[in-house]
Design a protein around this motif. Structure first.
Motif, PDB file in Angstrom:
ATOM      1  N   TYR A  60       0.860  -1.176   0.000  1.00 56.63           N
ATOM      2  CA  TYR A  60       0.000   0.000   0.000  1.00 56.63           C
ATOM      3  C   TYR A  60       0.898   1.229   0.000  1.00 56.63           C
ATOM      4  O   TYR A  60       1.949   1.243   0.655  1.00 56.63           O
ATOM      5  N   VAL A  61       0.524   2.242  -0.759  1.00 52.45           N
ATOM      6  CA  VAL A  61       1.290   3.484  -0.778  1.00 52.45           C
ATOM      7  C   VAL A  61       0.450   4.587  -0.140  1.00 52.45           C
ATOM      8  O   VAL A  61      -0.653   4.889  -0.604  1.00 52.45           O
ATOM      9  N   THR A  62       0.974   5.143   0.948  1.00 54.40           N
ATOM     10  CA  THR A  62       0.351   6.293   1.595  1.00 54.40           C
ATOM     11  C   THR A  62       1.484   7.065   2.292  1.00 54.40           C
ATOM     12  O   THR A  62       2.644   6.660   2.229  1.00 54.40           O
ATOM     13  N   LEU A 120      10.285   3.068 -13.568  1.00 55.27           N
ATOM     14  CA  LEU A 120      10.223   3.789 -12.301  1.00 55.27           C
ATOM     15  C   LEU A 120       9.035   4.747 -12.319  1.00 55.27           C
ATOM     16  O   LEU A 120       8.846   5.490 -13.278  1.00 55.27           O
ATOM     17  N   VAL A 121       8.259   4.714 -11.252  1.00 51.84           N
ATOM     18  CA  VAL A 121       7.061   5.546 -11.138  1.00 51.84           C
ATOM     19  C   VAL A 121       7.169   6.368  -9.857  1.00 51.84           C
ATOM     20  O   VAL A 121       7.524   5.827  -8.796  1.00 51.84           O
ATOM     21  N   PRO A 122       6.878   7.678  -9.907  1.00 49.73           N
ATOM     22  CA  PRO A 122       6.904   8.472  -8.671  1.00 49.73           C
ATOM     23  C   PRO A 122       5.938   7.897  -7.625  1.00 49.73           C
ATOM     24  O   PRO A 122       4.786   7.576  -7.949  1.00 49.73           O
ATOM     25  N   LEU A 123       6.414   7.765  -6.401  1.00 54.28           N
ATOM     26  CA  LEU A 123       5.541   7.279  -5.326  1.00 54.28           C
ATOM     27  C   LEU A 123       4.317   8.172  -5.154  1.00 54.28           C
ATOM     28  O   LEU A 123       3.230   7.697  -4.799  1.00 54.28           O
ATOM     29  N   ALA A 124       4.477   9.467  -5.437  1.00 55.03           N
ATOM     30  CA  ALA A 124       3.350  10.398  -5.324  1.00 55.03           C
ATOM     31  C   ALA A 124       2.236  10.036  -6.279  1.00 55.03           C
ATOM     32  O   ALA A 124       1.061  10.310  -6.011  1.00 55.03           O
ATOM     33  N   ASP A 125       2.581   9.395  -7.426  1.00 57.09           N
ATOM     34  CA  ASP A 125       1.563   8.989  -8.398  1.00 57.09           C
ATOM     35  C   ASP A 125       0.844   7.714  -7.971  1.00 57.09           C
ATOM     36  O   ASP A 125      -0.161   7.334  -8.588  1.00 57.09           O
ATOM     37  N   LEU A 126       1.360   7.049  -6.948  1.00 56.86           N
ATOM     38  CA  LEU A 126       0.777   5.783  -6.481  1.00 56.86           C
ATOM     39  C   LEU A 126       0.032   5.937  -5.162  1.00 56.86           C
ATOM     40  O   LEU A 126      -0.444   4.940  -4.606  1.00 56.86           O
ATOM     41  N   LEU A 127      -0.092   7.158  -4.675  1.00 61.19           N
ATOM     42  CA  LEU A 127      -0.730   7.377  -3.378  1.00 61.19           C
ATOM     43  C   LEU A 127      -2.129   6.769  -3.307  1.00 61.19           C
ATOM     44  O   LEU A 127      -2.925   6.913  -4.242  1.00 61.19           O
ATOM     45  N   GLU A 128      -2.403   6.119  -2.201  1.00 53.58           N
ATOM     46  CA  GLU A 128      -3.689   5.479  -1.891  1.00 53.58           C
ATOM     47  C   GLU A 128      -4.029   4.344  -2.847  1.00 53.58           C
ATOM     48  O   GLU A 128      -5.195   3.997  -3.025  1.00 53.58           O
TER      49      GLU A 128
END
Length: 327
Positions: free
Chosen positions: A64-66, A183-191
């Motif tokens: 989970y990304v938060t 590579l994907v920005p973590l900010a783009d994976l939020l929630e």
């Protein structure tokens, strides 16, 4: 594309299920097996599952990304589990009743401690301020992945918190079968929730990497469509699809309905084993697109996954299981 929400950590089966007296093929120590009947779940019918998008259920561990300490962060699945004594009492109850219904827990006394940063999953019910265990006696939750924690070293290998990126595998734009490792920005994976798959996860059913060159990656839930015509929605037809079609060499299916409802089926619901020969997912071609500026940790060839993959930037492999790099 819809992705599995952390609110929906428990997804209903496509079919109504029944409990048999066989030991579970999926859960060690469970003295019964949950099997699909030939009746489609009314929840699936109400959500018009016949119009839903079927996606592949991947065999890994859920993430989970938060945010953690104010920054986008990868979290690992960590269920709060009962103590040995409480678990023994729970299994004895299961064996005697062939069910987990009606068992009474004392959460404060019956469950092991968890790290201070641990949080319960969004869909977990609470009673008098305490999270309520699920039917399997677990309390689903998350713990932040910290690079110094060796327990989550494979999770750590797919993120760079300094750069704010994660290694993600998903469909490419050039052809329906092509996958891209990028590579994907973590900010783009939020929630979002994602599946961590690879060499040291769940016995590596996809044949990824080697002991000397372990390979792990995240895959966004709902991003990998089932190939070919939509699978049948009747029990007999679906069992044949899993056994006889090339597209059916998957762990399971998650249908994404128009109203946001998710419905799943796992091979074990149909009495089928897993893994079963070559997996459909691991046979797909992959292009590595890891364009990365060298950092201080990249001076250890073969030790840093992202650094190793950056040397393959732009290369295409015939199958996921074929990705290798020189040490």
């Amino acid at each position: 594309m819809r992705r599995l929400s952390p609110v929906q950590h428990k997804v209903p089966c496509l079919f109504l299920t029944e409990v048999t007296e066989e030991h579970s093929r999926k859960r060690l120590g469970q003295a019964f097996q949950v099997m699909a009947t030939d009746q489609v779940n009314p929840l699936a019918l109400e959500a018009h599952v016949e119009r839903a998008l079927p996606t592949e259920k991947l065999d890994g561990t859920c993430c989970y990304v938060t945010c953690y300490q104010g920054q986008p962060h990868l979290w690992a699945r960590l269920d709060r589990k009962p103590t040995k004594l409480a678990d023994k009492r729970f299994k004895k109850y299961q064996h005697g009743h062939k069910s987990f219904k009606g068992f009474s827990w004392n959460v404060e006394e019956d469950f092991r401690a968890v790290p201070e940063a641990w949080i319960p999953a969004h869909g977990v019910r609470h009673h008098e301020g305490q999270p309520v265990p699920d039917d399997h006696g677990h309390i689903p939750g998350w713990v932040p992945v910290q690079t110094e924690n060796k327990q989550y070293c494979w999770h750590s290998s797919v993120v760079d918190y300094d750069a704010g990126v994660a290694l993600v595998l998903g469909p490419g734009g050039q052809s329906p079968d092509l996958l891209e490792l990028t590579l994907v920005p973590l900010a783009d994976l939020l929630e979002q929730t994602l599946e961590l798959i690879g060499t040291n996860v769940n016995g590596n059913p996809y044949g990824m990497g080697t002991k000397k060159q372990p390979l792990h990656t995240l895959v966004s839930h709902g991003s990998v469509r089932v190939r070919g015509p939509p699978p049948p929605l009747d029990l007999r037809g679906l069992r044949s699809w899993f056994q006889e079609s090339g597209e059916g060499s998957v762990e399971g299916i998650v249908w994404h309905c128009d109203d946001g409802t998710l419905v799943k089926v796992h091979r074990h619901h149909l009495g089928l084993g897993w893994p079963d020969g070559d997996c459909s997912f691991s046979s797909r071609p992959v292009e590595v697109l890891v364009d990365r500026t060298a950092g201080p940790d990249d001076r250890l060839p073969g030790k840093n996954l992202l650094a190793s993959l950056s040397r393959l930037d732009g290369q295409r492999f015939g199958r996921l299981r074929d990705i290798r790099w020189d040490t």
